[in-house]
Design a protein around this motif. Structure first.
Motif, mmCIF file in Angstrom:
data_model
loop_
_atom_site.group_PDB
_atom_site.id
_atom_site.type_symbol
_atom_site.label_atom_id
_atom_site.label_comp_id
_atom_site.label_asym_id
_atom_site.label_seq_id
_atom_site.Cartn_x
_atom_site.Cartn_y
_atom_site.Cartn_z
ATOM 1 N N LEU A 16 0.820 -1.201 0.000
ATOM 2 C CA LEU A 16 0.000 0.000 0.000
ATOM 3 C C LEU A 16 0.863 1.263 0.000
ATOM 4 N N GLU A 17 1.977 1.224 0.706
ATOM 5 C CA GLU A 17 2.896 2.369 0.700
ATOM 6 C C GLU A 17 3.444 2.607 -0.705
ATOM 7 N N TRP A 18 3.845 1.540 -1.375
ATOM 8 C CA TRP A 18 4.446 1.701 -2.708
ATOM 9 C C TRP A 18 3.411 2.219 -3.709
ATOM 10 N N LEU A 19 2.170 1.724 -3.606
ATOM 11 C CA LEU A 19 1.121 2.223 -4.494
ATOM 12 C C LEU A 19 0.806 3.685 -4.199
ATOM 13 N N GLY A 20 0.810 4.045 -2.918
ATOM 14 C CA GLY A 20 0.562 5.442 -2.555
ATOM 15 C C GLY A 20 1.638 6.367 -3.102
ATOM 16 N N LEU A 21 2.884 5.937 -3.026
ATOM 17 C CA LEU A 21 3.983 6.754 -3.537
ATOM 18 C C LEU A 21 3.922 6.851 -5.066
ATOM 19 N N ALA A 22 3.573 5.753 -5.726
ATOM 20 C CA ALA A 22 3.450 5.781 -7.184
ATOM 21 C C ALA A 22 2.315 6.709 -7.605
ATOM 22 N N ALA A 23 1.188 6.644 -6.890
ATOM 23 C CA ALA A 23 0.051 7.499 -7.217
ATOM 24 C C ALA A 23 0.395 8.968 -7.014
ATOM 25 N N ARG A 24 1.093 9.278 -5.930
ATOM 26 C CA ARG A 24 1.467 10.674 -5.684
ATOM 27 C C ARG A 24 2.414 11.186 -6.764
ATOM 28 N N THR A 25 3.324 10.338 -7.197
ATOM 29 C CA THR A 25 4.280 10.733 -8.232
ATOM 30 C C THR A 25 3.571 11.045 -9.545
ATOM 31 N N LEU A 26 2.699 10.161 -9.979
ATOM 32 C CA LEU A 26 2.030 10.355 -11.270
ATOM 33 C C LEU A 26 1.002 11.481 -11.208
ATOM 34 N N GLU A 27 0.432 11.713 -10.043
ATOM 35 C CA GLU A 27 -0.503 12.824 -9.909
ATOM 36 C C GLU A 27 0.241 14.158 -9.940
ATOM 37 N N SER A 28 1.430 14.190 -9.352
ATOM 38 C CA SER A 28 2.216 15.433 -9.286
ATOM 39 C C SER A 28 2.907 15.748 -10.605
ATOM 40 N N GLU A 29 3.278 14.708 -11.341
ATOM 41 C CA GLU A 29 4.028 14.888 -12.594
ATOM 42 C C GLU A 29 3.329 14.115 -13.707
ATOM 43 N N SER A 30 2.150 14.573 -14.049
ATOM 44 C CA SER A 30 1.317 13.826 -14.994
ATOM 45 C C SER A 30 1.649 14.091 -16.457
ATOM 46 N N VAL A 31 2.510 15.061 -16.725
ATOM 47 C CA VAL A 31 2.861 15.383 -18.109
ATOM 48 C C VAL A 31 4.318 15.013 -18.361
ATOM 49 N N LEU A 32 4.530 14.115 -19.290
ATOM 50 C CA LEU A 32 5.878 13.723 -19.694
ATOM 51 C C LEU A 32 6.260 14.513 -20.939
ATOM 52 N N THR A 33 7.362 15.203 -20.857
ATOM 53 C CA THR A 33 7.812 15.999 -22.001
ATOM 54 C C THR A 33 9.315 16.232 -21.877
ATOM 55 N N GLY A 34 9.955 16.617 -22.967
ATOM 56 C CA GLY A 34 11.379 16.945 -22.935
ATOM 57 C C GLY A 34 12.215 15.819 -22.347
ATOM 58 N N PRO A 35 13.033 16.140 -21.304
ATOM 59 C CA PRO A 35 13.933 15.132 -20.740
ATOM 60 C C PRO A 35 13.225 14.010 -19.982
ATOM 61 N N THR A 36 11.943 14.168 -19.658
ATOM 62 C CA THR A 36 11.238 13.089 -18.962
ATOM 63 C C THR A 36 10.709 12.027 -19.920
ATOM 64 N N LEU A 37 10.846 12.263 -21.228
ATOM 65 C CA LEU A 37 10.487 11.253 -22.217
ATOM 66 C C LEU A 37 11.738 10.479 -22.619
ATOM 67 N N ASP A 38 11.665 9.164 -22.582
ATOM 68 C CA ASP A 38 12.803 8.332 -22.944
ATOM 69 C C ASP A 38 13.265 8.663 -24.363
ATOM 70 N N THR A 49 4.400 15.862 -25.992
ATOM 71 C CA THR A 49 4.020 15.592 -24.610
ATOM 72 C C THR A 49 3.112 14.370 -24.555
ATOM 73 N N VAL A 50 3.170 13.671 -23.444
ATOM 74 C CA VAL A 50 2.267 12.557 -23.163
ATOM 75 C C VAL A 50 1.737 12.761 -21.754
ATOM 76 N N GLN A 51 0.435 12.698 -21.601
ATOM 77 C CA GLN A 51 -0.191 12.894 -20.297
ATOM 78 C C GLN A 51 -0.541 11.536 -19.691
ATOM 79 N N VAL A 52 -0.211 11.376 -18.405
ATOM 80 C CA VAL A 52 -0.511 10.145 -17.686
ATOM 81 C C VAL A 52 -1.547 10.479 -16.617
ATOM 82 N N VAL A 53 -2.749 9.926 -16.760
ATOM 83 C CA VAL A 53 -3.846 10.251 -15.851
ATOM 84 C C VAL A 53 -4.487 8.964 -15.340
ATOM 85 N N SER A 54 -5.199 9.074 -14.223
ATOM 86 C CA SER A 54 -5.895 7.907 -13.687
ATOM 87 C C SER A 54 -6.983 7.481 -14.670
ATOM 88 N N ASP A 55 -7.174 6.188 -14.769
ATOM 89 C CA ASP A 55 -8.121 5.622 -15.722
ATOM 90 C C ASP A 55 -9.313 5.038 -14.973
#
Length: 199
Positions: A107-129, A139-145
């Motif tokens: 549950l801790e790991w899922l909570g941390l993953a959720a907080r990360t993707l909620e805080s940084e939901s837009v991948l662009t520039g150096p955050t794109l592989d 840009t690519v947006q990562v949102v809850s489904d």
């Protein structure tokens, strides 16, 4: 946007983002720190075995479905008709699951993953592989489904692993560009009237 490597590049980008934040949030001396990994159905059958992709503690990112992004397809189709470059806008449907020996850690790991993707939901520039060979401004947006319980159960029934608590996410829009096609030339019809021929 990228060619055929775009989907894999987005998966790598999400995993890299999660791993960066895991390292920042959980110090080196901590008891446990998860590792984010891209995983598929076969990896769920070999969890925490020698050489397994998923080794405790971990957060798996599993792309279980691809769909056409209907909101943008018509617009990109119009652009493709003008320049002859086919474009396919896609959505990546992903499930994030945590793997550890105890539920509270998961549950801790899922909570941390959720907080990360909620805080940084837009991948662009150096955050794109970089394997995606992105264009400037991509840009690519990562949102809850939204995933109905029936659909979630069906996804796990298709695999041999037992049901696991997971977070559904959606990466949009991942545009696959095709090879340039020649644009058809416009044809102009010119009519002429022959003199001396009675009408």
């Amino acid at each position: 946007m990228a060619g055929y490597r775009a989907l894999a590049a987005v998966g790598r980008s999400v995993v890299a983002l999660l791993n960066r934040r895991f390292v920042e949030e959980i110090p080196d001396g901590a008891d446990r720190r998860p590792t984010a990994v891209l995983a598929g159905p076969l990896d769920f059958e070999k969890v925490d075995t020698p050489g397994a992709v998923i080794a405790y503690p971990a957060v798996s990112v599993y792309c279980y479905r691809l769909s056409i992004d209907r909101e943008t397809r018509a617009g990109w189709g119009a652009v493709s008709a003008q320049d002859g470059l086919p474009r396919l806008p896609l959505r990546m449907h992903m499930m994030l699951a945590a793997w550890d020996h105890t539920v509270d850690y998961e549950l801790e790991w899922l909570g941390l993953a959720a907080r990360t993707l909620e805080s940084e939901s837009v991948l662009t520039g150096p955050t794109l592989d970089p394997s995606g060979a992105w264009e400037p401004g991509d840009t690519v947006q990562v949102v809850s489904d939204e995933l109905a319980m029936d659909s979630l159960s069906e996804a796990f029934q298709a695999m041999t692993t037992d049901y696991r608590l997971c977070l559904p996410y959606l990466a949009r829009v991942v545009r696959i560009d095709g090879a340039a096609q020649p644009v058809a030339e416009q044809v102009t019809t010119v009519g002429s009237r022959l003199s001396g021929i009675p009408r």
